[in-house]
Design an enzyme around this catalytic site. Sequence first.
Site, short mmCIF file in Angstrom:
data_model
loop_
_atom_site.label_atom_id
_atom_site.label_comp_id
_atom_site.label_asym_id
_atom_site.label_seq_id
_atom_site.Cartn_x
_atom_site.Cartn_y
_atom_site.Cartn_z
N THR A 35 0.85 -1.21 0.00
CA THR A 35 0.00 0.00 0.00
C THR A 35 0.88 1.26 0.00
O THR A 35 0.60 2.23 -0.72
CB THR A 35 -0.91 -0.01 1.25
N ILE A 60 0.59 -6.77 10.89
CA ILE A 60 1.04 -7.53 12.05
C ILE A 60 2.49 -7.97 11.89
O ILE A 60 3.11 -8.35 12.86
CB ILE A 60 0.14 -8.76 12.32
N ASP A 61 3.02 -7.90 10.66
CA ASP A 61 4.37 -8.43 10.43
C ASP A 61 5.48 -7.53 10.98
O ASP A 61 6.59 -7.99 11.18
CB ASP A 61 4.61 -8.62 8.92
N ARG A 80 4.74 -33.38 25.68
CA ARG A 80 4.77 -33.31 24.22
C ARG A 80 5.67 -32.18 23.72
O ARG A 80 5.98 -31.24 24.46
CB ARG A 80 3.37 -33.03 23.67
N GLY A 124 3.83 -13.57 9.64
CA GLY A 124 4.98 -12.68 9.58
C GLY A 124 5.60 -12.57 8.19
O GLY A 124 6.48 -11.74 7.95
N ARG A 125 5.19 -13.48 7.30
CA ARG A 125 5.75 -13.50 5.95
C ARG A 125 7.27 -13.48 5.93
O ARG A 125 7.89 -14.35 6.48
CB ARG A 125 5.18 -12.34 5.13
N GLN A 180 -4.61 -13.96 14.60
CA GLN A 180 -3.65 -12.89 14.91
C GLN A 180 -4.06 -11.54 14.33
O GLN A 180 -3.56 -10.50 14.72
CB GLN A 180 -2.26 -13.25 14.33
N ARG A 181 -4.94 -11.57 13.34
CA ARG A 181 -5.28 -10.31 12.65
C ARG A 181 -6.59 -9.71 13.12
O ARG A 181 -6.89 -8.55 12.81
CB ARG A 181 -5.35 -10.56 11.14
O1 F6P Z 1 1.05 -9.37 5.79
C1 F6P Z 1 0.12 -9.70 6.75
C2 F6P Z 1 -0.21 -11.16 6.68
O2 F6P Z 1 -1.09 -11.42 7.74
C3 F6P Z 1 0.98 -12.11 6.71
O3 F6P Z 1 1.52 -12.26 7.98
C4 F6P Z 1 0.38 -13.35 6.12
O4 F6P Z 1 1.31 -14.19 5.50
C5 F6P Z 1 -0.53 -12.78 5.08
O5 F6P Z 1 -0.87 -11.48 5.50
C6 F6P Z 1 -1.77 -13.60 4.84
O6 F6P Z 1 -2.53 -12.94 3.88
P1 F6P Z 1 -3.81 -13.51 3.13
O7 F6P Z 1 -4.95 -12.73 3.69
O8 F6P Z 1 -3.55 -13.22 1.71
O9 F6P Z 1 -3.90 -14.97 3.45
#
Ligand code: F6P
Length: 362
Positions: free
Chosen positions: A121, A142-143, A178, A186-187, A288-289
Amino acid sequence: MNGQRKRIGLLTGGGDCPGLNSVIRAVVKTAINIYGYEIIGFTDGYMGLVNNRFKKLTLSDVSGLLDKGGTILGTTDSFDPFNMTIDIDGEKQERDMSGRIVDNIKMHDIEALIVIGGINTITTGYRLSLLGVNVIAIPKNIDNDIPGTDATIGFISAVNTATEALDKLHSTAESHHRVMVLEVMGRRAGWVALESGIAGGADIILIPEIPYEINLIARRILERKKSGKNFSIVCVSEGCIPADKAKNADSPDDNCPKSMHNISSDIATELEKLTHLETRVTVLGYLQRGGEPSPSDRILTTRLGVEAVNMAAQGIYNKMAGISNNALCPIDLSEVAYKCKHVPVDGELVRIARNMGVSFGD
Ligand code: F6P
C-alpha cells in the site's frame, strides 16, 4: 482546493489487523475537530479510488470504533492499480489504472491522500506521489516489517495473541510431555515469532532471517528431555526455511517462499521422527489479525492518526508518519517503498533470547 474546506482522502489497504478502525477514528476526529477538514473515505483500498467508491466520514461514523477489529472502510489484498486485471469484452487484460486515481483525486478536490497500509500500500502511495498526488502513509500490519518505524499498527496486538497461545500450549505440553509447535504469521520477517517466542517462553524460535537445521532442533529437544524437561515449545514463523534450501542467498527475501504452506507440519513430522516424542501442531492463522487492538496499539494508532493529519495541515507530503525511539518521526516514502525491515540476526532481541537458552536451530 474546493474553495471552502480542505478535503482529505483516506483508505485502508492490504490485510486487516487490529487497530485500523482506531486509526481511522483518530484521523477523522483530528481532521474535523481541530482543522474543520472534510474526510472522504474510499472503500476497499485503492480499488475504491479507481472506481470512485467513497463515503464522506463524519464524527458519528467513527464513534465507538476505538476497540473494534477490522476496518469500516473495507480493504483489498494484492490489488495493484498500476497493474489491474480488468474485463474487456469478456477478456481479462492487465491495465495501468493509476490515471483514474489521479483524475478522481482532482475531481474530489482532495488536497492530501492518507493511506493506511503495509509495504504494498505504501509503495503504491509512493508511485502515486510521483504522479503528483500528495500522499501521507501510516504503517500498519502484524508483520512489523516496514522500515522507518519502530512498530507498525497491529503488531503488538498480534504478539499478544501469539503469546497467549504459547501460554496455553504450555499446559498441554507439560501435562502430556509433548513437543508443541506453534506457527505464527509474519511473511518475510520473523518479528511476531521472535517477540511472542520470548514473551511466551518458547524453547526454540524459528525465523526467516536465521535458516534452521532440523537436527539441531531435535538435539536441543532431546537435551531438554535428558535434563528433566519432558516437553518443548517451538515457535515457528511461517516464512522460516531449512538451511539446506537457504544456501547462496544474499538476503532473507531471496529465500522466502512466495506463498506460505504451513511449514510447521513438515517441521513437526521431522521432529517426531528424530526425537520419538509426540509432537503436535497449532497454526494460529487469522486469529492474529482479528479482534480488538491492545492498549499500546490504541495509543500508537492515535499518535499516528493525529500526526498524519497534522502533517497534512503543515503541507508535509510524500512521507510516512513513523515512530523512532518513541518520538514521532516522518520519513520519506522513497526510503520505505519496496523495502522490508528484517529482524537483525545479531540484534539485541536475538541475543537476549540466546542468553535465555533459546535455540534458533542454527
Ligand atoms: O502481511 C500480513 C499477513 O497477515 C501475513 O503475515 C500473512 O502471510 C498474510 O498477510 C496472509 O494474507 P492472506 O490474507 O492473503 O492470506
